[in-house]
Structures are given as structure tokens and as C-alpha cells.
Scaffold this motif. Structure first.
Motif, PDB file in Angstrom:
ATOM      1  N   THR A  62      59.707  52.729  32.491  1.00  0.00           N
ATOM      2  CA  THR A  62      60.740  52.231  34.083  1.00  0.00           C
ATOM      3  C   THR A  62      59.898  50.928  34.281  1.00  0.00           C
ATOM      4  OG1 THR A  62      59.579  53.662  35.108  1.00  0.00           O
ATOM      5  CG2 THR A  62      61.922  54.259  35.088  1.00  0.00           C
ATOM      6  N   ALA A  63      60.244  50.036  35.046  1.00  0.00           N
ATOM      7  CA  ALA A  63      59.609  48.931  35.571  1.00  0.00           C
ATOM      8  C   ALA A  63      58.502  49.277  36.558  1.00  0.00           C
ATOM      9  CB  ALA A  63      60.667  47.494  36.247  1.00  0.00           C
ATOM     10  N   GLY A  64      58.553  50.109  37.286  1.00  0.00           N
ATOM     11  CA  GLY A  64      57.792  50.539  38.354  1.00  0.00           C
ATOM     12  C   GLY A  64      56.612  51.337  37.036  1.00  0.00           C
ATOM     13  N   ARG A  65      57.322  51.747  36.244  1.00  0.00           N
ATOM     14  CA  ARG A  65      55.597  52.348  35.098  1.00  0.00           C
ATOM     15  C   ARG A  65      55.152  51.610  34.632  1.00  0.00           C
ATOM     16  NH1 ARG A  65      58.087  57.981  32.589  1.00  0.00           N
ATOM     17  NH2 ARG A  65      55.690  58.823  32.543  1.00  0.00           N
ATOM     18  N   LEU A  66      55.762  50.616  33.862  1.00  0.00           N
ATOM     19  CA  LEU A  66      54.907  49.700  33.510  1.00  0.00           C
ATOM     20  C   LEU A  66      53.777  48.766  34.598  1.00  0.00           C
ATOM     21  CD1 LEU A  66      55.251  48.210  30.922  1.00  0.00           C
ATOM     22  CD2 LEU A  66      56.898  46.968  31.690  1.00  0.00           C
ATOM     23  N   ILE A  67      54.348  48.661  35.149  1.00  0.00           N
ATOM     24  CA  ILE A  67      53.877  47.590  36.297  1.00  0.00           C
ATOM     25  C   ILE A  67      52.286  48.558  36.488  1.00  0.00           C
ATOM     26  CG2 ILE A  67      53.893  46.751  38.863  1.00  0.00           C
ATOM     27  CD1 ILE A  67      56.415  46.329  38.419  1.00  0.00           C
ATOM     28  N   ILE A  68      52.612  49.727  37.911  1.00  0.00           N
ATOM     29  CA  ILE A  68      51.800  50.574  37.198  1.00  0.00           C
ATOM     30  C   ILE A  68      50.296  50.457  35.755  1.00  0.00           C
ATOM     31  CG2 ILE A  68      51.155  53.156  38.037  1.00  0.00           C
ATOM     32  CD1 ILE A  68      53.456  53.668  39.271  1.00  0.00           C
ATOM     33  N   SER A  69      51.485  51.070  34.956  1.00  0.00           N
ATOM     34  CA  SER A  69      50.333  51.396  33.961  1.00  0.00           C
ATOM     35  C   SER A  69      49.833  49.941  33.530  1.00  0.00           C
ATOM     36  CB  SER A  69      51.303  51.083  32.635  1.00  0.00           C
ATOM     37  OG  SER A  69      50.632  51.362  31.068  1.00  0.00           O
ATOM     38  N   SER A  70      50.277  48.767  33.365  1.00  0.00           N
ATOM     39  CA  SER A  70      49.676  47.497  32.926  1.00  0.00           C
ATOM     40  C   SER A  70      47.859  47.081  34.536  1.00  0.00           C
ATOM     41  CB  SER A  70      50.684  46.441  34.009  1.00  0.00           C
ATOM     42  OG  SER A  70      51.388  46.064  33.139  1.00  0.00           O
ATOM     43  N   VAL A  71      48.337  47.321  35.421  1.00  0.00           N
ATOM     44  CA  VAL A  71      47.372  47.070  36.390  1.00  0.00           C
ATOM     45  C   VAL A  71      46.301  48.198  36.121  1.00  0.00           C
ATOM     46  CG1 VAL A  71      46.669  47.822  39.002  1.00  0.00           C
ATOM     47  CG2 VAL A  71      49.061  46.480  38.926  1.00  0.00           C
ATOM     48  N   GLY A  72      46.365  49.228  35.433  1.00  0.00           N
ATOM     49  CA  GLY A  72      44.816  50.296  34.796  1.00  0.00           C
ATOM     50  C   GLY A  72      45.180  49.853  33.752  1.00  0.00           C
ATOM     51  N   ARG A  73      46.038  49.079  33.241  1.00  0.00           N
ATOM     52  CA  ARG A  73      44.875  48.710  31.773  1.00  0.00           C
ATOM     53  C   ARG A  73      44.076  47.246  32.086  1.00  0.00           C
ATOM     54  NH1 ARG A  73      45.126  53.161  28.393  1.00  0.00           N
ATOM     55  NH2 ARG A  73      47.354  54.143  28.426  1.00  0.00           N
ATOM     56  N   LEU A  74      44.425  46.868  33.127  1.00  0.00           N
ATOM     57  CA  LEU A  74      44.063  45.352  32.647  1.00  0.00           C
ATOM     58  C   LEU A  74      42.680  45.405  33.315  1.00  0.00           C
ATOM     59  CD1 LEU A  74      47.364  42.998  33.698  1.00  0.00           C
ATOM     60  CD2 LEU A  74      45.568  43.420  31.426  1.00  0.00           C
ATOM     61  N   LEU A  75      42.480  46.761  34.049  1.00  0.00           N
ATOM     62  CA  LEU A  75      40.833  47.155  35.147  1.00  0.00           C
ATOM     63  C   LEU A  75      40.178  46.493  34.703  1.00  0.00           C
ATOM     64  CD1 LEU A  75      39.985  47.247  38.178  1.00  0.00           C
ATOM     65  CD2 LEU A  75      39.693  49.272  37.485  1.00  0.00           C
ATOM     66  N   PRO A  76      39.934  47.496  33.081  1.00  0.00           N
ATOM     67  CA  PRO A  76      38.760  47.049  32.639  1.00  0.00           C
ATOM     68  C   PRO A  76      38.370  45.266  32.054  1.00  0.00           C
ATOM     69  CG  PRO A  76      39.949  49.153  31.629  1.00  0.00           C
ATOM     70  CD  PRO A  76      40.701  48.324  32.569  1.00  0.00           C
ATOM     71  N   VAL A  77      39.606  44.962  31.636  1.00  0.00           N
ATOM     72  CA  VAL A  77      39.692  44.049  30.650  1.00  0.00           C
ATOM     73  C   VAL A  77      39.261  42.191  32.089  1.00  0.00           C
ATOM     74  CG1 VAL A  77      40.968  41.873  30.181  1.00  0.00           C
ATOM     75  CG2 VAL A  77      41.480  44.300  29.478  1.00  0.00           C
ATOM     76  N   LEU A  78      39.798  42.844  33.450  1.00  0.00           N
ATOM     77  CA  LEU A  78      38.781  41.895  34.301  1.00  0.00           C
ATOM     78  C   LEU A  78      37.336  42.735  34.329  1.00  0.00           C
ATOM     79  CD1 LEU A  78      42.291  42.373  36.800  1.00  0.00           C
ATOM     80  CD2 LEU A  78      40.735  40.641  35.586  1.00  0.00           C
ATOM     81  N   ILE A  79      37.323  43.652  34.573  1.00  0.00           N
ATOM     82  CA  ILE A  79      35.529  44.075  34.772  1.00  0.00           C
ATOM     83  C   ILE A  79      34.976  43.077  33.550  1.00  0.00           C
ATOM     84  CG2 ILE A  79      33.885  45.718  33.935  1.00  0.00           C
ATOM     85  CD1 ILE A  79      35.533  47.581  35.703  1.00  0.00           C
ATOM     86  N   PHE A  80      35.721  43.155  32.483  1.00  0.00           N
ATOM     87  CA  PHE A  80      34.905  43.071  31.289  1.00  0.00           C
ATOM     88  C   PHE A  80      34.857  40.986  31.635  1.00  0.00           C
ATOM     89  CE2 PHE A  80      34.905  40.743  26.557  1.00  0.00           C
ATOM     90  CZ  PHE A  80      33.723  41.317  26.289  1.00  0.00           C
ATOM     91  N   LEU A  81      35.762  40.163  31.648  1.00  0.00           N
ATOM     92  CA  LEU A  81      35.708  39.390  31.856  1.00  0.00           C
ATOM     93  C   LEU A  81      34.917  38.659  33.275  1.00  0.00           C
ATOM     94  CD1 LEU A  81      39.349  38.013  31.463  1.00  0.00           C
ATOM     95  CD2 LEU A  81      37.474  37.896  29.821  1.00  0.00           C
ATOM     96  N   PHE A  82      34.883  39.142  34.035  1.00  0.00           N
ATOM     97  CA  PHE A  82      33.788  39.066  34.818  1.00  0.00           C
ATOM     98  C   PHE A  82      32.421  39.848  35.711  1.00  0.00           C
ATOM     99  CE2 PHE A  82      38.427  37.624  36.569  1.00  0.00           C
ATOM    100  CZ  PHE A  82      37.811  36.536  36.992  1.00  0.00           C
ATOM    101  N   LEU A  83      32.130  40.136  34.292  1.00  0.00           N
ATOM    102  CA  LEU A  83      31.045  41.391  33.966  1.00  0.00           C
ATOM    103  C   LEU A  83      29.863  39.906  35.038  1.00  0.00           C
ATOM    104  CD1 LEU A  83      29.837  43.895  33.358  1.00  0.00           C
ATOM    105  CD2 LEU A  83      29.513  43.002  31.468  1.00  0.00           C
ATOM    106  N   PRO A  84      29.200  38.959  34.743  1.00  0.00           N
ATOM    107  CA  PRO A  84      28.301  38.801  34.802  1.00  0.00           C
ATOM    108  C   PRO A  84      28.430  38.382  36.967  1.00  0.00           C
ATOM    109  CG  PRO A  84      29.642  37.095  32.786  1.00  0.00           C
ATOM    110  CD  PRO A  84      30.511  38.080  33.218  1.00  0.00           C
ATOM    111  N   GLN A  85      29.389  37.527  37.596  1.00  0.00           N
ATOM    112  CA  GLN A  85      30.385  37.981  38.262  1.00  0.00           C
ATOM    113  C   GLN A  85      29.300  38.708  38.789  1.00  0.00           C
ATOM    114  OE1 GLN A  85      32.049  36.779  36.089  1.00  0.00           O
ATOM    115  NE2 GLN A  85      31.893  34.940  36.529  1.00  0.00           N
TER     116      GLN A  85
END
Length: 134
Positions: A62-85
Motif C-alpha cells: 500500500t502507499a502508506g506502507r511504502l511511505i513509512i518504509s521509505s522514511v525508515g530506509r532513508l534515515l541511514p542515507v541522510l546520516i551518511f550524507l550529513f555525517l560531517p555536520q
């Protein structure tokens, strides 16, 4: 060649002065690197299994599960990209470039990169399954 001794506490200093052999701490550099290597291998295996399971799955996402999954899956990516900050924020505003971070915590950076790649691949498979089932 001289041996450099790191004295962690008073007991180690007492043993050094009385010429007893000091114990090796459990959380030494070699053990931590071993743990990080196992974490990277475990992340790759977990990611491969998750992607295999998604590709074999025939149930609809479902679209809701996809959005929730996307937020959780993108969190490590954001931490990696903004690690110096993030590191600069943690150490009260000191500027920490990528080279300095790589020198001090290369294992963590490698694990975050692997985790980010696994999560992005997982998201691509989920989106593909979502749009194919529509």
C-alpha cells in the motif's frame, strides 16, 4: 623498538609499577574492528535476504506502507550524507571534514555506506513492486 603502554585506570598503573602484566581491555581497537566487520557482513547478508524476499513477494504494497518504509530506509542515507555536520554538532561546532572523519572512524563510515546502499536497493525493489502491482 619501544612499546607504548596505554594506562586506562589506576589498577593498570599499579600493575605497571609492581611489574605485573596488565590485562588487555575487552573494548580494544582490534575487537571493535572485528565487530564492525561482522556488522558489515551481516548488513550485506540481511540486505540480500530482504531483497530476495521482496522480489519473491506477490502481495501488494500500500502507499502508506511504502511511505513509512521509505522514511525508515532513508534515515541511514541522510546520516551518511550529513555525517560531517552531525559530528560538528556533537563536538560543539568544530569543523570536521570527511578526511578527519575517515581517519578517526573509517569502520563506521564503511558500515553506513553499505547500509545506505542496501536500503536504497531495497527501496528501489519496493517501488518497482508497488508500481508493477498497480
Amino acid at each position: 623498538m619501544k612499546k607504548i603502554l596505554i594506562i586506562d585506570d589506576e589498577a593498570d598503573l599499579r600493575k605497571l609499577l609492581t611489574e605485573e602484566k596488565a590485562e588487555t581491555p575487552v573494548f580494544n581497537n582490534r575487537n571493535m574492528e572485528t565487530v564492525m566487520m561482522l556488522l558489515v557482513v551481516g548488513t550485506v547478508l540481511w540486505g540480500g535476504y530482504a531483497i530476495f524476499r521482496i522480489n519473491r513477494s506477490k502481495k501488494r504494497i500500500t502507499a502508506g506502507r511504502l511511505i513509512i518504509s521509505s522514511v525508515g530506509r532513508l534515515l541511514p542515507v541522510l546520516i551518511f550524507l550529513f555525517l560531517p555536520q552531525l559530528a560538528s554538532f556533537i563536538v560543539a561546532g568544530r569543523v570536521l571534514p570527511w578526511l578527519g572523519l575517515w581517519t578517526t572512524m573509517s569502520s563506521l563510515i564503511i558500515w553506513l555506506a553499505v547500509l545506505s546502499l542496501v536500503n536504497i536497493t531495497n527501496l528501489v525493489c519496493r517501488y518497482r513492486l508497488y508500481f508493477q502491482s498497480r
